[in-house]
Design a protein around this motif. Structure first.
Motif: not given
Length: 354
Positions: A331-332, A336-337
């Motif tokens: 995510n970082e 996002a998924n």
């Protein structure tokens, strides 16, 4: 604490547990020796054999062979008939000890363990100092053992299970896609995919030059032409426009996994997919208190974390990071998924998309 406070029943239980582990450590070495000396292969399919028969077939000194057989028989690895004094490697045991390429064959695991003892002084030094230890500083035996252990799992799962579990990836590969296999090692996963999808082009990337040289040689030997291998880090490899990227059991070894994942994302097309295969683990240490966790934590202490600490950032995720922490890293990095697409008893397969 006085002697009166000691529960001697617990002492006996712990001593018994440790004795079992010592026996297991010796048996791993015996199993590896049998593989390297060709004894398992000589016993495979032969049924019950006497010491003299096996010595004649292998050419091994009977005095050594007798002690080896005594050890593996006591371990239950071979069946021993005390009356006839014969030893038999059953078909079931052969799958584990000598059927190279079978998912159940454990010889790669044995070899990886032996490799750690091969450089035990350095392992202790690193453990005490807190310093890192580059992958290149390990025994050559470890590189071979690691590939030998993981390759059958890839052959059993990658094409039939892992890739189909990802949304739309097999269709892209069949039509012709550009693929990056990061941390490819000896190139087993890269070559396997390249053979299955001849319309696609595969780029294997690893920072360990000797491994890349081996990968190139293997691709040439097998006549695989839609693949190339390059020495580079996950954070700075060249190329872009990748439809699909993957990394097998290596994200946790990288010192800066966030930076690596970010670079991978930037090298991919906006609709690309990143597959991350990692050792199976729960999100807490309490969830990993079982034999597989014991093994993975041990290898992580001796290999994975030292390799990570030898690189920039040195995050040291470890081989039992768990999905929650791995997803946070992805995510970082801009994915996002993140979802778990599928799993095996030893691995989780994460699908990451922008």
């Amino acid at each position: 604490m006085s002697e009166q406070d000691i529960h001697f029943g617990k002492v006996e239980a712990m001593a018994g547990k440790v004795m079992g582990h010592v026996a297991g450590a010796v048996s791993v070495m015996m199993a590896y020796m049998g593989d390297q000396a060709g004894v398992w292969a000589a016993m495979d399919g032969e049924g019950p054999m006497t010491l003299d028969q096996l010595a004649a077939k292998t050419g091994i000194e009977p005095k050594y062979l007798r002690e080896w057989l005594g050890s593996v028989a006591a371990a239950g690895y071979v069946e021993f008939d005390g009356e006839k004094e014969t030893f038999e490697l059953t078909p079931e045991a052969a799958l584990i000890f000598t059927r190279e390429g079978q998912p159940l064959c454990m010889q790669g695991f044995f070899q990886a363990v032996v490799a750690q003892y091969d450089t035990h002084e350095k392992a202790v030094e690193v453990f005490k100092s807190g310093e890192g230890r580059p992958w290149s500083d390990h025994s050559q035996c470890l590189f071979c053992g690691t590939d030998r252990f993981f390759r059958p799992g890839y052959e059993a799962n990658l094409i039939s299970n892992w890739l189909p579990s990802l949304e739309g990836v097999t269709e892209k590969l069949a039509a012709g896609a550009k693929v990056a296999d990061i941390g490819c090692g000896y190139g087993s996963s890269t070559i396997l995919m390249a053979k299955e999808y001849p319309q696609s082009h595969f780029v294997g990337i690893d920072f360990h030059e000797p491994s890349i040289e081996t990968a190139r040689a293997r691709a040439k030997e097998q006549g695989v032409e839609n693949v190339e291998f390059h020495v580079a880090k996950a954070q700075d490899f060249e190329g872009d426009g990748f439809d699909f990227a993957c990394i097998f059991d290596a994200l946790h070894d990288i010192g800066d996994p966030v930076g690596a994942a970010k670079h991978i994302r930037e090298a991919m097309k906006p609709d690309g997919t990143f597959m991350v295969v990692e050792p199976m683990a729960g999100d807490t240490m309490a969830e990993n208190m079982h034999p597989m966790g014991q093994i993975f934590y041990g290898f992580s202490c001796m290999g994975c974390v030292p390799v990570s600490l030898s690189q920039e950032v040195g995050l040291g995720l470890g081989a039992q990071a768990g999905q929650k922490r791995l997803a946070a890293v992805l995510n970082e990095a801009g994915f996002a998924n993140v979802r778990r697409a599928t799993e095996t008893p030893s691995n989780m397969v994460l699908e990451a998309r922008v």
